[in-house]
Design a protein around this motif. Structure first.
Motif, PDB file in Angstrom:
ATOM      1  N   PRO A  92      33.886  41.898  32.755  1.00 41.32           N
ATOM      2  CA  PRO A  92      34.936  40.917  32.508  1.00 41.32           C
ATOM      3  C   PRO A  92      34.807  40.205  31.159  1.00 41.32           C
ATOM      4  O   PRO A  92      33.753  40.243  30.513  1.00 41.32           O
ATOM      5  CB  PRO A  92      34.735  39.914  33.644  1.00 41.32           C
ATOM      6  N   ASP A 199      40.380  45.568  38.637  1.00 44.77           N
ATOM      7  CA  ASP A 199      40.854  45.943  37.306  1.00 44.77           C
ATOM      8  C   ASP A 199      41.954  45.004  36.806  1.00 44.77           C
ATOM      9  O   ASP A 199      42.786  45.373  35.982  1.00 44.77           O
ATOM     10  CB  ASP A 199      41.351  47.393  37.284  1.00 44.77           C
ATOM     11  N   GLY A 200      41.938  43.780  37.307  1.00 40.25           N
ATOM     12  CA  GLY A 200      42.962  42.819  36.937  1.00 40.25           C
ATOM     13  C   GLY A 200      44.012  42.658  38.009  1.00 40.25           C
ATOM     14  O   GLY A 200      44.606  41.593  38.152  1.00 40.25           O
ATOM     15  N   TYR A 263      40.557  39.256  36.102  1.00 41.67           N
ATOM     16  CA  TYR A 263      39.177  39.720  36.220  1.00 41.67           C
ATOM     17  C   TYR A 263      39.128  41.240  36.220  1.00 41.67           C
ATOM     18  O   TYR A 263      39.879  41.897  36.947  1.00 41.67           O
ATOM     19  CB  TYR A 263      38.549  39.182  37.513  1.00 41.67           C
ATOM     20  N   ARG A 264      38.201  41.793  35.422  1.00 43.69           N
ATOM     21  CA  ARG A 264      37.998  43.244  35.372  1.00 43.69           C
ATOM     22  C   ARG A 264      36.510  43.541  35.388  1.00 43.69           C
ATOM     23  O   ARG A 264      35.779  43.081  34.510  1.00 43.69           O
ATOM     24  CB  ARG A 264      38.634  43.842  34.112  1.00 43.69           C
ATOM     25  N   VAL A 311      38.130  51.318  36.376  1.00 43.73           N
ATOM     26  CA  VAL A 311      38.259  49.871  36.163  1.00 43.73           C
ATOM     27  C   VAL A 311      38.575  49.592  34.701  1.00 43.73           C
ATOM     28  O   VAL A 311      39.487  48.811  34.376  1.00 43.73           O
ATOM     29  CB  VAL A 311      36.966  49.144  36.588  1.00 43.73           C
ATOM     30  N   GLY A 314      42.140  50.504  33.892  1.00 41.98           N
ATOM     31  CA  GLY A 314      43.208  49.947  34.710  1.00 41.98           C
ATOM     32  C   GLY A 314      43.813  50.924  35.691  1.00 41.98           C
ATOM     33  O   GLY A 314      44.989  50.819  36.037  1.00 41.98           O
TER      34      GLY A 314
END
Length: 422
Positions: A92, A199-200, A263-264, A311, A314
């Motif tokens: 992140p 992955d967001g 958040y990733r 991740v 995306g």
């Protein structure tokens, strides 16, 4: 693919081992790595908390994916600069990493979404913090607000112990991490570690585990970074897992996105499962736990790389996690005296004769090479990890590795997994 893993502990050795099971990995660089990773990858000694240095290494070595192991580089903004340079990264942003870098920030997020967690208060001076402890009594939990290398939490069973922790933190025991202190109510129950990938947008559960924080058998003695772990965690039933996702994880991730800091990466969700079976949040970490990662990677194997890449790109919505119906356990070999004072430089023998397979691996953590030998260079030094059809089988394989090591200056707990095995 050319892959760079940042970190030099047991977690990063386990990540490297799993990544190398995947044929997509053509070249693997570890920064800085350790004596164990040197045998399977290229170690590179750079400051991993220096974002420009990390970006420069990636550009020089044509890195296709960076996997960030520890929390410190994330808090330093390494992921931000890699993304700005167009380099895919698993981890992140610095803003999102505040879920670990600031206990108070996490509590504020929990309050905003009404996620179940311990009652809390934040303090910037010792006097009011001491008054709070005296008013609340013990047991009570005292935490340094910032990053303290896993050592900034005191579960105080007496008022005196809590007051001592408050004084130590404000006196600089954890540096700037203790400039602010969070004091929480004590939560009773059974702890568990729950790991999800994000992955967001998409949240994908990727494993459960339980670790042993106390230094001595019977879960006695001082807190450590972790003396052993096993996966899966029996307490994390389908009902508990779903409750944690719906009441804690997904609301938190939605609130982070709403604030413009999606958040990733991997999110460690530390849970306390109460007597009623309801999970409450203990803490978030923005990376895999150590030593939980060692056990989980033994079970994930080659798919770990595919998941990390999804991740970073995306694409997590397209992924699933395939689990065998098996178990894994890791037993930490630590230097005598840890988590207090301990000797460095002691020689470790017998490592070259240990089996290395998908069922038994000795992951290195605090090791280095000196004079042609492997020596201890930290507190937690090795992670003996076994995998089996049952937890008992995994335990036997892990302890067989631990017992084969010739290191008189080391020690390990002999009851890892006792709660699940009894």
């Amino acid at each position: 693919m050319n892959i760079l893993i940042l970190g030099g502990g047991g977690r990063e050795h386990a990540l490297a081992w799993a990544v190398l099971q995947n044929p997509k990995c053509d070249r693997l660089i570890m920064a800085p790595g350790n004596a164990g990773t040197r045998a399977i990858a290229e170690n590179c000694d750079i400051d991993i908390c220096d974002p420009p240095a990390v970006v420069a290494l990636c550009e020089t070595e044509a890195i296709d994916l960076v996997i960030v192991g520890p929390e410190a580089p994330l808090a330093a903004g390494v992921a931000d600069e890699l993304i700005a340079a167009g380099i895919p990264v698993f981890g992140p942003s610095a803003a999102a990493a505040r879920l670990e870098a600031s206990k108070a920030f996490t509590k504020e997020i929990c309050d905003a979404v009404e996620a179940p967690t311990a009652g809390w208060a934040r303090f910037t001076e010792a006097g009011p913090a001491r008054d709070h402890v005296k008013a609340r009594g013990a047991p009570i939990v005292v935490k340094a607000d910032g990053l303290a290398a896993g050592k900034g939490v005191v579960v105080a069973m007496t008022e005196a112990e809590a007051l001592e922790a408050v004084d130590a933190m404000f006196a600089g025991a954890h540096g700037t991490a203790g400039a602010e202190v969070v004091i929480e109510e004590f939560m009773a129950g059974e702890e568990a570690s729950f790991f999800v990938l994000v992955d967001g947008e998409t949240v994908l559960p990727v494993g459960t585990a339980q670790d042993h924080k106390r230094a001595l058998e019977g879960d006695e003695g001082p807190n450590t970074g972790g003396m052993g772990a096993y996966t899966p965690a029996p307490v994390m039933t389908d009902a508990v897992t779903e409750a944690a996702l719906e009441r804690i994880v997904r609301p938190t991730m939605a609130e982070m996105a709403r604030r413009g800091i999606p958040y990733r990466g991997v999110l460690y969700v530390g849970l306390m499962i109460g007597p009623d079976g309801a999970p409450r949040l203990v803490e978030y970490n923005v990376r895999f736990g150590d030593p939980e990662c060692q056990a989980i990677m033994m079970r994930l194997g080659a798919q770990a790389l595919d998941l990390c890449q999804a991740v970073a790109e995306g694409r997590l919505a397209d992924m699933t996690v395939t689990w065998a119906d098996d178990h894994a356990m890791t037993v930490v070999l630590a230097a005598e005296g840890y988590p207090g004072e301990y000797r460095k430089g002691t020689r470790i023998g017998g490592l070259e004769h240990l089996p290395e397979s998908s069922h038994q691996m000795m992951f290195h953590a605090g090791t280095a090479e000196a004079g042609g030998a492997v020596v201890a260079a930290g507190g937690r030094v090795l992670s003996a990890t076994g995998r089996g059809a049952s937890l008992a089988e995994a335990r036997d394989r892990a302890y067989a590795l631990a017992e084969a090591v010739d290191w008189p200056e080391g020690r390990y707990r002999r009851d890892i997994g006792w709660r699940a095995l009894k």
